[in-house]
Design an enzyme around this catalytic site. Sequence first.
Site, PDB file in Angstrom:
ATOM      1  N   HIS A   9      18.753 -36.606  -9.900  1.00 18.23           N
ATOM      2  CA  HIS A   9      18.335 -37.217  -8.624  1.00 18.23           C
ATOM      3  C   HIS A   9      16.673 -36.869  -8.536  1.00 18.23           C
ATOM      4  O   HIS A   9      16.139 -37.204  -7.364  1.00 18.23           O
ATOM      5  CB  HIS A   9      18.968 -36.673  -7.638  1.00 18.23           C
ATOM      6  CG  HIS A   9      20.468 -36.843  -7.532  1.00 18.23           C
ATOM      7  ND1 HIS A   9      20.972 -38.080  -7.158  1.00 18.23           N
ATOM      8  CD2 HIS A   9      21.451 -36.099  -7.886  1.00 18.23           C
ATOM      9  CE1 HIS A   9      22.240 -38.146  -7.514  1.00 18.23           C
ATOM     10  NE2 HIS A   9      22.544 -36.702  -7.914  1.00 18.23           N
ATOM     11  N   ARG A  69       4.767   0.147  -6.062  1.00 15.31           N
ATOM     12  CA  ARG A  69       4.716  -0.507  -5.055  1.00 15.31           C
ATOM     13  C   ARG A  69       3.803  -1.644  -5.165  1.00 15.31           C
ATOM     14  O   ARG A  69       3.932  -2.626  -4.299  1.00 15.31           O
ATOM     15  CB  ARG A  69       4.410   0.244  -3.875  1.00 15.31           C
ATOM     16  CG  ARG A  69       5.180   1.438  -3.416  1.00 15.31           C
ATOM     17  CD  ARG A  69       4.677   2.432  -2.114  1.00 15.31           C
ATOM     18  NE  ARG A  69       4.472   1.723  -1.186  1.00 15.31           N
ATOM     19  CZ  ARG A  69       5.368   1.866  -0.231  1.00 15.31           C
ATOM     20  NH1 ARG A  69       6.351   2.712  -0.243  1.00 15.31           N
ATOM     21  NH2 ARG A  69       5.210   1.462   0.981  1.00 15.31           N
ATOM     22  N   GLU A 117      18.398 -16.669  -8.683  1.00  7.90           N
ATOM     23  CA  GLU A 117      17.929 -15.347  -8.945  1.00  7.90           C
ATOM     24  C   GLU A 117      17.235 -15.135 -10.254  1.00  7.90           C
ATOM     25  O   GLU A 117      16.253 -14.496 -10.369  1.00  7.90           O
ATOM     26  CB  GLU A 117      18.914 -14.387  -8.630  1.00  7.90           C
ATOM     27  CG  GLU A 117      18.764 -12.819  -9.067  1.00  7.90           C
ATOM     28  CD  GLU A 117      17.424 -12.228  -8.491  1.00  7.90           C
ATOM     29  OE1 GLU A 117      16.709 -12.977  -7.648  1.00  7.90           O
ATOM     30  OE2 GLU A 117      16.916 -11.166  -9.127  1.00  7.90           O
ATOM     31  N   GLU A 150       8.631 -14.093 -11.810  1.00  7.21           N
ATOM     32  CA  GLU A 150       7.854 -12.949 -11.458  1.00  7.21           C
ATOM     33  C   GLU A 150       7.518 -12.100 -12.389  1.00  7.21           C
ATOM     34  O   GLU A 150       6.391 -11.530 -12.277  1.00  7.21           O
ATOM     35  CB  GLU A 150       8.611 -12.413 -10.170  1.00  7.21           C
ATOM     36  CG  GLU A 150       9.668 -11.453 -10.706  1.00  7.21           C
ATOM     37  CD  GLU A 150      10.219 -10.638  -9.363  1.00  7.21           C
ATOM     38  OE1 GLU A 150      11.479 -10.676  -9.252  1.00  7.21           O
ATOM     39  OE2 GLU A 150       9.552 -10.289  -8.497  1.00  7.21           O
ATOM     40  N   LYS A 152      13.353 -14.193 -11.353  1.00  8.27           N
ATOM     41  CA  LYS A 152      13.205 -12.837 -12.227  1.00  8.27           C
ATOM     42  C   LYS A 152      12.256 -13.338 -13.180  1.00  8.27           C
ATOM     43  O   LYS A 152      11.313 -12.743 -13.722  1.00  8.27           O
ATOM     44  CB  LYS A 152      14.449 -12.610 -12.729  1.00  8.27           C
ATOM     45  CG  LYS A 152      14.552 -10.927 -12.940  1.00  8.27           C
ATOM     46  CD  LYS A 152      14.714 -10.014 -11.781  1.00  8.27           C
ATOM     47  CE  LYS A 152      13.948 -10.451 -10.551  1.00  8.27           C
ATOM     48  NZ  LYS A 152      14.508  -9.732  -9.220  1.00  8.27           N
ATOM     49  N   TRP A 180      -2.892  -2.624  -1.413  1.00  5.25           N
ATOM     50  CA  TRP A 180      -2.655  -4.020  -1.830  1.00  5.25           C
ATOM     51  C   TRP A 180      -3.345  -4.961  -0.848  1.00  5.25           C
ATOM     52  O   TRP A 180      -2.924  -4.797   0.477  1.00  5.25           O
ATOM     53  CB  TRP A 180      -0.981  -4.298  -1.756  1.00  5.25           C
ATOM     54  CG  TRP A 180      -0.627  -5.346  -2.301  1.00  5.25           C
ATOM     55  CD1 TRP A 180      -0.455  -5.799  -3.513  1.00  5.25           C
ATOM     56  CD2 TRP A 180      -0.186  -6.610  -1.337  1.00  5.25           C
ATOM     57  NE1 TRP A 180       0.251  -7.026  -3.830  1.00  5.25           N
ATOM     58  CE2 TRP A 180       0.314  -7.642  -2.278  1.00  5.25           C
ATOM     59  CE3 TRP A 180      -0.336  -6.972  -0.130  1.00  5.25           C
ATOM     60  CZ2 TRP A 180       0.806  -8.690  -2.200  1.00  5.25           C
ATOM     61  CZ3 TRP A 180       0.225  -8.006  -0.003  1.00  5.25           C
ATOM     62  CH2 TRP A 180       0.602  -9.147  -0.676  1.00  5.25           C
ATOM     63  N   LYS A 196       5.987  -3.891  -4.147  1.00  3.30           N
ATOM     64  CA  LYS A 196       7.549  -3.491  -4.153  1.00  3.30           C
ATOM     65  C   LYS A 196       8.387  -3.760  -2.703  1.00  3.30           C
ATOM     66  O   LYS A 196       9.140  -4.178  -2.517  1.00  3.30           O
ATOM     67  CB  LYS A 196       7.972  -2.232  -4.565  1.00  3.30           C
ATOM     68  CG  LYS A 196       9.256  -1.615  -4.837  1.00  3.30           C
ATOM     69  CD  LYS A 196       9.940  -2.383  -5.958  1.00  3.30           C
ATOM     70  CE  LYS A 196      11.638  -2.124  -5.901  1.00  3.30           C
ATOM     71  NZ  LYS A 196      12.207  -3.017  -6.607  1.00  3.30           N
ATOM     72  N   ASN A 218      -1.552   2.221   5.970  1.00  2.00           N
ATOM     73  CA  ASN A 218      -0.617   1.032   5.690  1.00  2.00           C
ATOM     74  C   ASN A 218      -0.345   0.174   6.668  1.00  2.00           C
ATOM     75  O   ASN A 218       0.001   0.556   7.780  1.00  2.00           O
ATOM     76  CB  ASN A 218       0.697   1.650   5.099  1.00  2.00           C
ATOM     77  CG  ASN A 218       0.398   2.419   3.732  1.00  2.00           C
ATOM     78  OD1 ASN A 218      -0.683   2.294   3.111  1.00  2.00           O
ATOM     79  ND2 ASN A 218       1.721   2.908   2.980  1.00  2.00           N
ATOM     80  N   GLY A 219      -0.089  -0.990   6.578  1.00  2.00           N
ATOM     81  CA  GLY A 219      -0.084  -2.039   7.523  1.00  2.00           C
ATOM     82  C   GLY A 219      -1.233  -2.982   8.059  1.00  2.00           C
ATOM     83  O   GLY A 219      -2.052  -3.076   7.153  1.00  2.00           O
ATOM     84  N   CYS A 241       0.832  -1.236  -0.104  1.00  2.00           N
ATOM     85  CA  CYS A 241      -0.118  -0.075  -0.104  1.00  2.00           C
ATOM     86  C   CYS A 241       0.907   1.315   0.041  1.00  2.00           C
ATOM     87  O   CYS A 241       1.916   1.277   0.480  1.00  2.00           O
ATOM     88  CB  CYS A 241      -0.802  -0.009   1.256  1.00  2.00           C
ATOM     89  SG  CYS A 241      -1.939  -1.622   1.273  1.00  2.00           S
TER      90      CYS A 241
HETATM   91  C1  F6R Z   1      12.021  -9.786  -6.553  1.00  2.00           C
HETATM   92  C2  F6R Z   1      12.172  -8.636  -5.355  1.00  2.00           C
HETATM   93  C3  F6R Z   1      11.940  -9.334  -4.055  1.00  2.00           C
HETATM   94  C4  F6R Z   1      12.874  -8.419  -3.143  1.00  2.00           C
HETATM   95  C5  F6R Z   1      12.182  -8.727  -1.701  1.00  2.00           C
HETATM   96  C6  F6R Z   1      13.065  -8.174  -0.509  1.00  2.00           C
HETATM   97  O1  F6R Z   1      12.372  -9.182  -7.728  1.00  2.00           O
HETATM   98  O2  F6R Z   1      12.251  -7.529  -5.403  1.00  2.00           O
HETATM   99  O3  F6R Z   1      12.075 -10.776  -3.829  1.00  2.00           O
HETATM  100  O4  F6R Z   1      14.048  -8.552  -3.182  1.00  2.00           O
HETATM  101  O5  F6R Z   1      10.627  -8.606  -1.406  1.00  2.00           O
HETATM  102  O6  F6R Z   1      12.922  -6.719  -0.556  1.00  2.00           O
HETATM  103  P1  F6R Z   1      14.089  -5.567   0.005  1.00  2.00           P
HETATM  104  O7  F6R Z   1      15.151  -5.954  -0.839  1.00  2.00           O
HETATM  105  O8  F6R Z   1      13.217  -4.459  -0.263  1.00  2.00           O
HETATM  106  O9  F6R Z   1      14.021  -6.162   1.466  1.00  2.00           O
END
Ligand code: F6R
Length: 613
Positions: A510, A27, A487, A494, A491, A78, A608, A102-103, A2
């Site tokens: 395995h 976000r 990673e 997502e 990517k 969100w 985000k 938010n929260g 949010c």
């Molecule tokens: C994926 C992504 C998330 C963040 C995770 C941690 O692309 O961005 O997996 O890496 O939510 O977020 P931060 O780094 O802000 O603690």
Amino acid sequence: MCGIIGCVGGEKALDVLSSGLHALEYRGYDSAGVSFFNESSEIITVKATGKIVNLDEKLGKMSESEKRSSCGIGHTRWATHGEPTERNAHPHGNERVRIVHNGIIENYRALAENLTAKGYTFTSETDTETAALTIDYCYKTNGGDAVKAISEARALFDGSYAMGIIFADRPGEIYSIRKDNPLIIGIGEGKNFIASDITAILPYTKDYIRLEENEIAILTPDLVKVIDENGNTCDKKIEKALWDVKSAQRGGYDHFMLKEIHEEPEVIEKTLAPRIGANGLPAFSDENFDIKRLAKARRIIITACGTAMHAGFMAKYFIEKYARIPVNVEIASEMRYADMIIDENDAVIVISQSGETADTLAALRLAKEKGAFVTSIVNVVGSTIARESNATIYTWAGPEIAVASTKAYVVQSALMVLLSLGLALERNTMDEQKVRVLTEKLRYALPKDVSKILAMQDEIFDAVGYLSDKTDMFCLGRGIDYYAMIEASLKIKEVSYIHSEAYAAGELKHGTISLIEKGTPVIVLSTDESVRQKMVGNIREVMSRGAYVISITTPDAQIDAVSERVINLPSESGEFLPIAAATVLQLMAYRAAIIKGCDVDCPRNLAKSVTVE
Ligand code: F6R
């Protein structure tokens, strides 16, 4: 997650709310809404589900005079409690009070029962509505003392919150509180703002103050007053945002994700240069950070979430290799409930782009409680994680707007390599000249290789065409290449919604190799020539079962012979090439998302900055 924006002052508060909500889109959200005082000092509330343009459309139907406002609050939601419907969108409240939040108010059911007993009824399924009505009840019983009411209501809330509050009989005033959720107060000329994120107010001001836990802020057009929990007025320091408006705009790129990938060479240099001395050796002089203390640790525990945790795997590889300190990488959301054995002999490193991730913050607090010294690697200056750590080293990646983290990962990884070289020097596990050579390679050759990869963008995009109708794939690597592929796989998943599994290449047989069938895409990363033969063998295993193999490698005839497509990497950066290879894999994920028509900057269901558990 949010987002909150609020503005008091001027005649166009609604424009500020709208531009702020657009700035907060990154976000992640599924509905949005605003409440504002009109010219007759009545509160008007407008909400819409889906994208903010839907809200814009509704507001666009109002006349200019109907929209004229000098005070209002806005929100991107969100969904956590209740579906993403208009009814559940913020702001919430009644004819006397409106709030954005938010929260999560954890005890909202108990609060709702109390309120029901007092005759209140509810129109949404949200925890936020109970918070709004609790404030309303306290306001009524206090004879309209806003600060007292908020303070009393706050004492009843369990959970986390950042809130913007307006009262119908107080046009021209915004109130705000926060706990475990970020909120800043922007200071303008004849206008003041609240925002969950500095990017929302950058077009209007760079001056801001931080609201600490349990403080209540009162904003009017010309005044910001902050009151502490004892009712005393606080003297707050005005800080200056280091980011500018341009850094949070797309700047000619089709998407933020692509722009941010292209910023990687520059942000690597920005992050590393200030930590390399004139003698060419790592020299960390970050506030409170003492490398000697870290070097003495019996063990390092790295904790983080998602992509940031994957940068932790890179860190593990290099710290163990160069400095010979054992490193555990722990998922933050697991660590907080795992009854882990941690004590003052351990050093904990938390990695976070936003500095606000709830699970990472909880792991940090737990580690501190157990006596460990916590160093954080954070991108957002002054964020909660930065402030609560014993020491912080900032990554200078600038604002990362695309939900999928790209440049932050690359700089986190590069910074962790520099840190591991610094630790090697402290612990005498590597001679000074070797450290100097590697430091130079990291600083100069790594961004150079990333730039060369960016210049290969068309070739990389072309290789992704094969994935356009695929639903499942694999990402394989060995050693550090496997860490890089964990990673890469995230990517791809997502942003393009292709289901992808990252596997250590030798582990596939395995069990999981049963999933390989004719045409299954397999992306292979092979930068580590010491295991090249093994990797070639693993490619043969999947090829002979029909896989379509795309190899990303340093030039090698054997790999050419067993792959359908090959992307040859530049190789000046040597053992740091897996970090540069992230750029190839990020471009591939980006392109796959575009081909599949996905919303690449705001993938479905994602947020985000994950500020709830
Ligand atoms: C994926 C992504 C998330 C963040 C995770 C941690 O692309 O961005 O997996 O890496 O939510 O977020 P931060 O780094 O802000 O603690």
